[in-house]
Write a protein that holds these residues in place. Structure first.
Motif: not given
Length: 344
Positions: A1-22
């Motif tokens: 899976x290409x890097x661009x295909x791993x969606x990003x999500x926001x954790x909490x409401x302070x601004x942390x954004x992570x890959x949808x799977x860790x």
């Protein structure tokens, strides 16, 4: 899976954004099973980051300490800027005995030690690994808030905290993520913990989303445990419970075959379908397993399939606890009231 295909999500409401799977890194150090090749583990971490899985999870207790050192080596050469780094404090080993600590002096000492082992200036997400039932949560979070103000950590997380502890912590400083065990065979968090996180806008990080490997191969997994693998002590893997739990795997495997995916991909996809505020962090030490795990992001489940999975994976359909009674988990723990605290 290409890097661009791993969606990003926001954790909490302070601004942390992570890959949808860790990526859970615990198994890469001598903690569950024999030692692993350090160059191989660093190569796996680099492969994960190149694939778009940038949310890396460790703890000072993994090894102990050696897992953070491994991550520190893997983050060299510009890798640090590409990842969201999470580590934890709160379990201290002295004289071979585990102690849960959340007092301010320990919080600060543990953070400084993790920064040194990881060889970084700042930790993105710093969790209290287990809640100290002797120290009011407000006291622990107060010290973590100071670490944020000093630029040593960016966001605060909790693990295995009760709903009331989460609320009290969040009132002192916004909690960005709560890490909890959530999978097709661990669903008790759905009653109170998950709704509390959602009410407060706290992200959810699901550890052991594959049932500590159970949803990869079923009951055969227990045959591969080494002598020092801590999973040997988990009640769900004991022979008297495993035969019953194997039926759950068989049913999940049957649905996976209909879907054209593996049982582990199906189990992971089920966690992903819980919502965009949930990030599972499956761990592995093998590149082929990692590649299979990110394939779960492409598995789409209908409401009917979700309902079918949930009907066979109801709480009363799993035998055995998720930890041995001797393990210091303090699952979903409460702390004493702030009024009881007398600082040393």
């Amino acid at each position: 899976m290409a890097a661009s295909a791993v969606r990003r999500i926001k954790l909490g409401s302070q601004g942390l954004e992570v890959s949808a799977q860790g990526l859970g890194c615990m198994g890469m150090s001598p903690f569950s099973g024999p030692p692993k090749s350090e160059p191989d583990m660093i190569a796996l971490i680099h492969h994960a980051v190149d694939s778009g899985v940038t949310f890396l999870d460790t703890s000072d207790i993994y090894g102990p300490h050696t897992n953070e050192i491994l991550l520190g080596k893997a983050l060299k050469g510009g890798v640090r800027q590409k990842v969201e780094l999470a580590t934890k404090f709160g379990i201290s080993f002295t004289g071979g005995k585990a102690e849960i600590r959340g007092d301010p002096a320990y919080v600060r000492t543990a953070c400084e030690a993790s920064l040194k082992r990881l060889d970084v200036d700042c930790i993105d997400l710093y969790y209290q690994h287990r809640v100290d039932t002797r120290v009011p949560i407000e006291v622990t979070i107060g010290e973590l808030k100071k670490l944020i103000e000093e630029g040593k950590i960016k966001y605060i997380g909790l693990s295995e905290a009760s709903a009331s502890t989460i609320r009290r912590a969040h009132a002192v400083h916004p909690i960005t993520a709560v890490q909890l065990e959530w999978s097709l065979w661990t669903r008790d968090v759905e009653a109170e913990i998950v709704p509390t996180c959602r009410e407060l806008g706290i992200g959810i990080v699901a550890y052991s989303p594959l049932g500590r490997g159970f949803f990869s191969v079923g009951s055969k997994l227990a045959e591969s445990f080494s002598e020092d693998d801590f999973r040997r002590s988990i009640p769900r893997f004991q022979p008297e419970n495993l035969a019953h739990n194997a039926k759950l795997f068989d049913q999940v495997n049957e649905i996976a075959q209909r879907k054209g995916c593996t049982p582990s991909q199906l189990a992971l996809a089920w966690v992903h379908h819980q919502g965009d505020d949930v990030c599972p962090i499956p761990g592995t030490t093998k590149t082929e397993n990692f590649n299979q795990n990110i394939g779960a992001l492409s598995v789409k489940l209908t409401p009917e399939e979700m309902a079918e999975l949930e009907s066979i994976a109801s709480a009363d359909n799993v035998k055995g606890g998720r930890y041995a009674s001797s393990m210091p988990t303090w699952e979903n723990s409460d702390t004493p009231p702030l009024s009881s605290w007398k600082a040393a």
